[in-house]
Design an enzyme around this catalytic site. Structure first.
Site, PDB file in Angstrom:
ATOM      1  N   THR A  29     -44.139 -20.374  28.991  1.00  0.00           N
ATOM      2  CA  THR A  29     -42.699 -20.613  29.184  1.00  0.00           C
ATOM      3  C   THR A  29     -42.322 -20.284  30.628  1.00  0.00           C
ATOM      4  O   THR A  29     -42.868 -19.340  31.207  1.00  0.00           O
ATOM      5  CB  THR A  29     -41.896 -19.726  28.202  1.00  0.00           C
ATOM      6  OG1 THR A  29     -42.193 -20.161  26.869  1.00  0.00           O
ATOM      7  CG2 THR A  29     -40.394 -19.841  28.432  1.00  0.00           C
ATOM      8  N   GLY A  30     -41.384 -21.069  31.179  1.00  0.00           N
ATOM      9  CA  GLY A  30     -40.920 -20.819  32.540  1.00  0.00           C
ATOM     10  C   GLY A  30     -41.186 -22.037  33.412  1.00  0.00           C
ATOM     11  O   GLY A  30     -41.796 -23.019  32.973  1.00  0.00           O
ATOM     12  N   ASP A  87     -43.944 -12.958  35.967  1.00  0.00           N
ATOM     13  CA  ASP A  87     -42.920 -12.509  36.926  1.00  0.00           C
ATOM     14  C   ASP A  87     -43.536 -11.669  38.026  1.00  0.00           C
ATOM     15  O   ASP A  87     -43.089 -11.707  39.168  1.00  0.00           O
ATOM     16  CB  ASP A  87     -41.836 -11.732  36.183  1.00  0.00           C
ATOM     17  CG  ASP A  87     -41.136 -12.640  35.181  1.00  0.00           C
ATOM     18  OD1 ASP A  87     -40.575 -13.658  35.626  1.00  0.00           O
ATOM     19  OD2 ASP A  87     -41.197 -12.365  33.976  1.00  0.00           O
ATOM     20  N   LYS A  97     -44.062  -9.857  32.381  1.00  0.00           N
ATOM     21  CA  LYS A  97     -43.567 -11.143  31.908  1.00  0.00           C
ATOM     22  C   LYS A  97     -42.265 -10.928  31.139  1.00  0.00           C
ATOM     23  O   LYS A  97     -41.896  -9.817  30.821  1.00  0.00           O
ATOM     24  CB  LYS A  97     -44.612 -11.815  31.002  1.00  0.00           C
ATOM     25  CG  LYS A  97     -45.776 -12.397  31.813  1.00  0.00           C
ATOM     26  CD  LYS A  97     -46.761 -13.179  30.958  1.00  0.00           C
ATOM     27  CE  LYS A  97     -46.180 -14.287  30.133  1.00  0.00           C
ATOM     28  NZ  LYS A  97     -45.412 -15.286  30.877  1.00  0.00           N
ATOM     29  N   GLY A 100     -38.136 -15.153  31.337  1.00  0.00           N
ATOM     30  CA  GLY A 100     -37.535 -16.262  30.583  1.00  0.00           C
ATOM     31  C   GLY A 100     -37.194 -15.869  29.154  1.00  0.00           C
ATOM     32  O   GLY A 100     -36.756 -16.709  28.367  1.00  0.00           O
ATOM     33  N   GLU A 106     -45.020 -15.007  23.881  1.00  0.00           N
ATOM     34  CA  GLU A 106     -46.050 -15.166  24.927  1.00  0.00           C
ATOM     35  C   GLU A 106     -47.205 -14.195  24.700  1.00  0.00           C
ATOM     36  O   GLU A 106     -48.370 -14.544  24.867  1.00  0.00           O
ATOM     37  CB  GLU A 106     -45.437 -14.937  26.313  1.00  0.00           C
ATOM     38  CG  GLU A 106     -44.525 -16.072  26.755  1.00  0.00           C
ATOM     39  CD  GLU A 106     -43.759 -15.783  28.028  1.00  0.00           C
ATOM     40  OE1 GLU A 106     -43.393 -16.748  28.709  1.00  0.00           O
ATOM     41  OE2 GLU A 106     -43.503 -14.610  28.347  1.00  0.00           O
TER      42      GLU A 106
END
Ligand code: 5RP
Length: 235
Positions: A29-30, A87, A97, A100, A106
């Site tokens: 995701t992201g 991140d 992380k 998002g 995740e």
């Protein structure tokens, strides 16, 4: 001058080398993970047969719209490889992380994969984790009591007077895909990420946190100096 979006795409393109016909994929995701989805969709359109388990409803929707097959994680696990962003990462491939808001799924998807390949632009590689506020996902029930326990745990690790900010969304507090809340903890520098990760996981009411320890097998990092692939303990 290339910008971070371009480097994210370069890292995403390099991750295609990890993908082979018939694979079962974890899809992150992201924005970096979405760049990967777009590139993967190009291969799928040319006949690559793969199926993915998504780390968020957003990723599932985007993948389907791009023509990538999506199935339930439990119907696919163990996955061959998960491709996801981060991140922050250190050079031991410990990650922060959850920027998002998808950290729980995740982590479940990464833990269900034989490999986790992290894709990132060079700004994400840091000497020490912590400049990026650490997301902690908690259940809404008893949230204030959980927050007290969370702050006490952080204080035991020397993080006193930390700013802990409830994440907001379009309609008040942000809710994760699992209906939970996220608190972002501005720790500034994390000295012992594995110990902190273990301690946070033991706080009643904390569902999970954004520290990913020992999960990433590879890190693809792209920047002005080129693209590098680092291997982690999980490789
Ligand atoms: C989502 C994440 C993302 O991987 C992380 O926020 C990186 O995002 P981006 O690729 O947009 O920089 O953990 O929960």
């Amino acid at each position: 001058m290339r910008d971070s979006a371009e480097f994210k795409r370069v890292a995403a393109a390099a991750a295609l080398d990890f993908i082979h016909p018939g694979m079962r994929l974890g899809l992150g995701t992201g924005s970096t993970a979405e760049a990967f989805l777009e590139l993967l969709a190009g291969r799928v359109a040319k006949g690559l047969d793969v199926v993915g388990a998504a780390t968020s409803e957003r990723t599932a929707g985007k993948a389907r719209a791009l023509g990538i097959k999506i199935a339930e994680l439990d119907d696919l696990a163990p996955l061959d490889v998960t491709i996801d962003g981060a991140d922050e990462t250190d050079d031991a491939l410990n990650l922060i992380k959850g920027g998002g808001g998808a950290l729980l799924r995740e982590k479940i998807v990464a833990a269900s994969s034989r490999k986790m390949v992290v894709i990132a632009d060079h700004s994400k590689l840091v000497k020490r984790l912590g400049a990026y506020a650490l997301p902690v996902e908690i259940v809404a029930f008893g949230a204030r009591s959980t927050l007290d326990r969370l702050e006490r745990t952080l204080a035991e690790f020397g993080y006193k007077d930390v700013t802990v900010t409830p994440r907001s969304g379009p309609e008040g507090l942000f809710r994760t895909d699992s209906g939970n809340l996220i608190f972002d903890c501005a720790l500034k520098v994390i000295h012992d990420a594995p110990s902190l990760a273990t301690a946070l996981s033991q706080v009643p009411g904390v569902v999970d946190h954004g520290l990913f320890i020992g999960l990433a097998s590879h890190l693809i990092i792209a920047g002005p100096a080129g693209t590098r692939i680092l291997e982690g303990k999980a490789s």
